[in-house]
Design a protein around this motif. Structure first.
Motif, PDB file in Angstrom:
ATOM      1  N   LYS A  58     -92.583  86.840 148.927  1.00  0.00           N
ATOM      2  CA  LYS A  58     -93.207  86.984 147.605  1.00  0.00           C
ATOM      3  C   LYS A  58     -92.420  86.212 146.561  1.00  0.00           C
ATOM      4  O   LYS A  58     -92.993  85.474 145.755  1.00  0.00           O
ATOM      5  CB  LYS A  58     -93.288  88.460 147.204  1.00  0.00           C
ATOM      6  N   LYS A  59     -91.113  86.365 146.584  1.00  0.00           N
ATOM      7  CA  LYS A  59     -90.266  85.698 145.604  1.00  0.00           C
ATOM      8  C   LYS A  59     -90.399  84.170 145.696  1.00  0.00           C
ATOM      9  O   LYS A  59     -90.537  83.482 144.688  1.00  0.00           O
ATOM     10  CB  LYS A  59     -88.805  86.111 145.826  1.00  0.00           C
ATOM     11  N   VAL A  60     -90.400  83.651 146.909  1.00  0.00           N
ATOM     12  CA  VAL A  60     -90.488  82.198 147.114  1.00  0.00           C
ATOM     13  C   VAL A  60     -91.863  81.677 146.718  1.00  0.00           C
ATOM     14  O   VAL A  60     -91.989  80.706 145.959  1.00  0.00           O
ATOM     15  CB  VAL A  60     -90.163  81.836 148.580  1.00  0.00           C
ATOM     16  N   VAL A  61     -92.920  82.308 147.220  1.00  0.00           N
ATOM     17  CA  VAL A  61     -94.285  81.847 146.953  1.00  0.00           C
ATOM     18  C   VAL A  61     -94.639  81.948 145.466  1.00  0.00           C
ATOM     19  O   VAL A  61     -95.208  81.012 144.897  1.00  0.00           O
ATOM     20  CB  VAL A  61     -95.298  82.623 147.826  1.00  0.00           C
ATOM     21  N   THR A  62     -94.298  83.061 144.832  1.00  0.00           N
ATOM     22  CA  THR A  62     -94.633  83.198 143.405  1.00  0.00           C
ATOM     23  C   THR A  62     -93.837  82.224 142.544  1.00  0.00           C
ATOM     24  O   THR A  62     -94.355  81.729 141.549  1.00  0.00           O
ATOM     25  CB  THR A  62     -94.417  84.642 142.908  1.00  0.00           C
ATOM     26  N   THR A  63     -92.615  81.942 142.914  1.00  0.00           N
ATOM     27  CA  THR A  63     -91.821  80.959 142.154  1.00  0.00           C
ATOM     28  C   THR A  63     -92.473  79.583 142.219  1.00  0.00           C
ATOM     29  O   THR A  63     -92.601  78.887 141.201  1.00  0.00           O
ATOM     30  CB  THR A  63     -90.378  80.895 142.686  1.00  0.00           C
ATOM     31  N   ILE A  64     -92.912  79.179 143.405  1.00  0.00           N
ATOM     32  CA  ILE A  64     -93.581  77.882 143.559  1.00  0.00           C
ATOM     33  C   ILE A  64     -94.887  77.861 142.773  1.00  0.00           C
ATOM     34  O   ILE A  64     -95.158  76.927 142.004  1.00  0.00           O
ATOM     35  CB  ILE A  64     -93.841  77.573 145.049  1.00  0.00           C
ATOM     36  N   ALA A  65     -95.719  78.889 142.953  1.00  0.00           N
ATOM     37  CA  ALA A  65     -97.029  78.922 142.298  1.00  0.00           C
ATOM     38  C   ALA A  65     -96.914  78.987 140.773  1.00  0.00           C
ATOM     39  O   ALA A  65     -97.635  78.288 140.060  1.00  0.00           O
ATOM     40  CB  ALA A  65     -97.834  80.113 142.821  1.00  0.00           C
ATOM     41  N   LYS A  66     -96.000  79.820 140.269  1.00  0.00           N
ATOM     42  CA  LYS A  66     -95.812  79.905 138.816  1.00  0.00           C
ATOM     43  C   LYS A  66     -95.326  78.569 138.252  1.00  0.00           C
ATOM     44  O   LYS A  66     -95.753  78.149 137.173  1.00  0.00           O
ATOM     45  CB  LYS A  66     -94.798  80.991 138.465  1.00  0.00           C
ATOM     46  N   GLY A  67     -94.436  77.915 138.973  1.00  0.00           N
ATOM     47  CA  GLY A  67     -93.938  76.614 138.524  1.00  0.00           C
ATOM     48  C   GLY A  67     -95.043  75.585 138.407  1.00  0.00           C
ATOM     49  O   GLY A  67     -95.118  74.826 137.435  1.00  0.00           O
ATOM     50  N   ILE A  68     -95.929  75.557 139.394  1.00  0.00           N
ATOM     51  CA  ILE A  68     -97.063  74.619 139.358  1.00  0.00           C
ATOM     52  C   ILE A  68     -97.995  74.974 138.199  1.00  0.00           C
ATOM     53  O   ILE A  68     -98.421  74.096 137.443  1.00  0.00           O
ATOM     54  CB  ILE A  68     -97.819  74.625 140.699  1.00  0.00           C
ATOM     55  N   ALA A  69     -98.322  76.260 138.060  1.00  0.00           N
ATOM     56  CA  ALA A  69     -99.239  76.686 136.993  1.00  0.00           C
ATOM     57  C   ALA A  69     -98.674  76.374 135.609  1.00  0.00           C
ATOM     58  O   ALA A  69     -99.394  75.906 134.734  1.00  0.00           O
ATOM     59  CB  ALA A  69     -99.538  78.181 137.124  1.00  0.00           C
ATOM     60  N   GLU A  70     -97.388  76.624 135.430  1.00  0.00           N
ATOM     61  CA  GLU A  70     -96.765  76.323 134.136  1.00  0.00           C
ATOM     62  C   GLU A  70     -96.764  74.832 133.860  1.00  0.00           C
ATOM     63  O   GLU A  70     -97.035  74.394 132.743  1.00  0.00           O
ATOM     64  CB  GLU A  70     -95.340  76.868 134.100  1.00  0.00           C
ATOM     65  N   ARG A  71     -96.478  74.047 134.869  1.00  0.00           N
ATOM     66  CA  ARG A  71     -96.443  72.587 134.710  1.00  0.00           C
ATOM     67  C   ARG A  71     -97.825  72.029 134.361  1.00  0.00           C
ATOM     68  O   ARG A  71     -97.951  71.098 133.579  1.00  0.00           O
ATOM     69  CB  ARG A  71     -95.914  71.964 135.996  1.00  0.00           C
ATOM     70  N   LEU A  72     -98.875  72.614 134.961  1.00  0.00           N
ATOM     71  CA  LEU A  72    -100.239  72.134 134.721  1.00  0.00           C
ATOM     72  C   LEU A  72    -100.925  72.848 133.558  1.00  0.00           C
ATOM     73  O   LEU A  72    -102.044  72.499 133.199  1.00  0.00           O
ATOM     74  CB  LEU A  72    -101.085  72.303 135.987  1.00  0.00           C
ATOM     75  N   HIS A  73    -100.278  73.899 133.003  1.00  0.00           N
ATOM     76  CA  HIS A  73    -100.845  74.687 131.909  1.00  0.00           C
ATOM     77  C   HIS A  73    -102.199  75.282 132.287  1.00  0.00           C
ATOM     78  O   HIS A  73    -103.180  75.162 131.558  1.00  0.00           O
ATOM     79  CB  HIS A  73    -100.979  73.843 130.633  1.00  0.00           C
ATOM     80  N   ILE A  74    -102.227  75.936 133.465  1.00  0.00           N
ATOM     81  CA  ILE A  74    -103.457  76.556 133.946  1.00  0.00           C
ATOM     82  C   ILE A  74    -103.165  77.998 134.362  1.00  0.00           C
ATOM     83  O   ILE A  74    -102.021  78.369 134.565  1.00  0.00           O
ATOM     84  CB  ILE A  74    -104.081  75.760 135.119  1.00  0.00           C
ATOM     85  N   PRO A  75    -104.210  78.823 134.497  1.00  0.00           N
ATOM     86  CA  PRO A  75    -104.018  80.233 134.858  1.00  0.00           C
ATOM     87  C   PRO A  75    -103.403  80.405 136.251  1.00  0.00           C
ATOM     88  O   PRO A  75    -103.560  79.563 137.127  1.00  0.00           O
ATOM     89  CB  PRO A  75    -105.427  80.825 134.827  1.00  0.00           C
ATOM     90  N   TYR A  76    -102.772  81.568 136.418  1.00  0.00           N
ATOM     91  CA  TYR A  76    -102.061  81.900 137.638  1.00  0.00           C
ATOM     92  C   TYR A  76    -102.385  83.341 138.027  1.00  0.00           C
ATOM     93  O   TYR A  76    -102.538  84.196 137.161  1.00  0.00           O
ATOM     94  CB  TYR A  76    -100.556  81.738 137.378  1.00  0.00           C
TER      95      TYR A  76
END
Length: 133
Positions: free
Chosen positions: A46-64
């Protein structure tokens, strides 16, 4: 000229960088939502997957959003994704294999043209065929 020479390595780096940049631009233009999907009995995945997904969402400025499929009750519903989704999905790997509990469930998920980022979390051994499964 040997493969390990600096000139060849610079060329390889530039080629790979341009490919990654092209692919990244494709993701930016196609993605409208990022989902972290994980099977995580010890919360490490969970920690690894959410860190990757949140990073992508923040970089693209899209919902997560997050989808936890660790318990059988959480796997009862059918998951469906669309073309504008990017799904970062992961599970731990034990002895080089995905857990028997989760492999069949991953096969029931409807991708619908979504982009997928597989993540295999493992300890001191190797992930072997975990990503293939």
């Amino acid at each position: 000229m040997a493969f390990g020479s600096p000139l060849v390595l610079i060329f390889c780096y530039q080629y790979i960088s341009s490919y990654v940049q092209f692919y990244w631009m494709t993701i930016i233009n196609m993605t409208y939502h990022v989902t972290a999907l994980y099977f995580s009995p010890t919360l490490t995945t969970k920690k690894v997957v959410t860190t990757i997904a949140k990073g992508i969402a923040e970089r693209l400025h899209i919902p997560y959003s997050e989808v936890d499929i660790t318990t059988p009750a959480q796997r009862e519903g059918k998951l469906e994704f669309d073309e504008g989704d990017l799904v970062v999905f992961g599970a731990p790997v034990y002895i080089g294999r995905m857990p028997n509990l989760i492999s069949p469930y991953f096969k029931t998920i409807t991708g619908g043209g979504a982009l997928g980022v597989p993540v295999a979390v493992y300890g001191n051994r190797a992930y072997d065929d975990g990503l293939i499964e």
